[in-house]
Write an enzyme that holds these catalytic residues in place. Structure first.
Site, PDB file in Angstrom:
ATOM      1  N   THR A 179       1.034   8.421   8.327  1.00  0.00           N
ATOM      2  CA  THR A 179       1.609   9.758   8.233  1.00  0.00           C
ATOM      3  C   THR A 179       3.131   9.721   8.133  1.00  0.00           C
ATOM      4  O   THR A 179       3.769   8.713   8.472  1.00  0.00           O
ATOM      5  CB  THR A 179       1.224  10.599   9.464  1.00  0.00           C
ATOM      6  OG1 THR A 179       1.824   9.998  10.628  1.00  0.00           O
ATOM      7  CG2 THR A 179      -0.279  10.680   9.645  1.00  0.00           C
ATOM      8  N   GLU A 210       0.833  -1.205   0.000  1.00  0.00           N
ATOM      9  CA  GLU A 210       0.000   0.000   0.000  1.00  0.00           C
ATOM     10  C   GLU A 210       0.866   1.253   0.000  1.00  0.00           C
ATOM     11  O   GLU A 210       0.609   2.203  -0.750  1.00  0.00           O
ATOM     12  CB  GLU A 210      -0.915   0.004   1.221  1.00  0.00           C
ATOM     13  CG  GLU A 210      -1.723   1.282   1.364  1.00  0.00           C
ATOM     14  CD  GLU A 210      -2.674   1.274   2.561  1.00  0.00           C
ATOM     15  OE1 GLU A 210      -3.163   2.366   2.926  1.00  0.00           O
ATOM     16  OE2 GLU A 210      -2.932   0.186   3.114  1.00  0.00           O
TER      17      GLU A 210
END
Length: 384
Positions: free
Chosen positions: A368, A245
């Site tokens: 993040t 991903e």
């Protein structure tokens, strides 16, 4: 620099992907941005021409080739077009959701779901993030409690890509709420299940045509046949799939940055100020030189990681490095490109303006920048 990871078959596939994007996505992009979602007919057409599920077994209608280079090509062409948000339904489906089905489906599940996933009849999504839980997946509160021959799912998810249009949603839920990591499982919810409600299509800064939704589960009964990968194994499966991903996000990031750079080179070569083109100023040339160098570095780095993924050697740390560095480079570079457009760069009709808004999420979703650095830092320092 010349890229060397693709062969003739990949380049033929790229021609198909590029033609599809130019024919089916670009002309509709503006309308879909206004609508807040794409027309699912486009997704089904992508399945018809073989852009979905190249890694799915041929007996289910897929390409039968475990080669992430094909995924990368679709990702790159979507971002190169300037209509990234209208094509991300495909990259989310191919790069992020399909590995769970390919690796975890039993024979019955594969027969039931794989043909539709390959053809585009079934669009997929994955629901991890909750209103009160982002990067800390072990603390999710959505539950799937055993009841007879299935589970009763309760809870809520948010920021779910393909959340409005999806037909199958892989939901991370606690089958044992007393446990953290070991209590999590993956349950596939299907469109139309009673108690499964989709909230509003969230209004975002960018990626306007990529539907992003809130999902609500109120006593949703899900048959045990929809448990994916075994009870209590959900966190392990998520961890195993996150490197791909994150690499997918990095691939899209460098392709998007390259597109913005190419638009800027064209613009500064045509736009004049003080009787000369903007490209003739030394500052412009220095800016372009620095950006070109960063792009070359990023492409080499990403291509090496694609090779590592194909060889089964891509680690969580490697992918974290690509994810944070490339997306931060993407933001930095697109900001510099917009500056070279001057006031026109702030106008919505210029692609650079939309690119600026679309790029901002890149350092946030998929983990993040700060979480990526924490993963790398723990590995380097040997601390946990």
């Amino acid at each position: 620099m010349r890229r060397t990871i693709f062969d003739d078959e990949h380049e033929m596939f790229r021609e198909t992907a590029k033609a599809f994007v130019e024919r089916e996505i670009v002309p509709n992009h503006e309308k879909w941005e206004a609508d807040g979602k794409i027309d699912k007919a486009m997704f089904r057409k992508a399945g018809d021409v073989g852009l979905l599920a190249t890694a799915v077994d041929e007996r289910y209608g897929g390409g039968g080739v475990l080669d992430f280079r094909y995924n990368a090509i679709v990702n790159e062409e979507v971002h190169a077009s300037g209509a990234a948000s209208s094509g991300q339904c495909m990259t989310l489906h191919n790069d992020i959701c399909l590995p769970y089905f390919i690796n975890l489906c039993n024979d019955e599940q594969a027969e039931r779901w794989m043909p539709g996933l390959a053809s585009g009849e079934l669009m997929s999504a994955i629901a991890m993030t909750e209103p009160g839980t982002g990067s800390d997946l072990a603390s999710i509160t959505t539950t799937a409690v055993r009841s007879g021959d299935g589970y009763v799912v309760n809870g809520a998810k948010t920021f779910i890509t393909n959340g409005i249009n999806s037909d199958l949603v892989i939901v991370a839920a606690k089958t044992d709420p007393t446990e953290k990591h070991r209590g999590m499982s993956l349950i596939v919810l299907e469109e139309g299940m009673e108690g499964f409600e989709r909230g509003r299509n969230l209004d975002k800064l960018g990626l306007k045509s990529q539907d992003t939704a809130e999902l609500f589960f109120d006593d949703v009964f899900v048959p045990e046949e929809n448990l994916l990968g075994g009870e209590g194994n959900g966190f392990l499966h998520l961890v195993r799939n996150l490197p791909q991903e994150r690499l997918s996000i990095a691939v899209g990031g460098v392709a998007h940055a390259q597109a913005a750079f190419d638009w800027t080179v064209d613009y500064v070569g045509e736009r004049t100020a003080f009787g000369q083109t903007i490209a003739s100023f030394q500052n412009t040339r220095f800016e372009l030189a620095e950006m070109k160098t960063e792009l070359d570095i990023a492409w080499v780095f990403v291509d090496r990681q694609i090779e590592a993924l194909n060889a089964g050697e891509l680690t969580a740390t490697d992918a974290a490095e690509a994810k944070w560095w490339v997306t931060e480079m993407q933001l930095r570079l697109i900001t510099r490109c917009l500056q070279l457009f001057g006031g026109y760069g702030y106008m919505s009709e210029f692609p650079i303006s939309k690119a600026y808004a679309d790029a901002r999420i890149q350092t946030i979703y998929g983990g993040t920048t700060e979480i990526m650095k924490e993963i790398i830092g723990r590995e380097v320092s040997g601390t946990r």
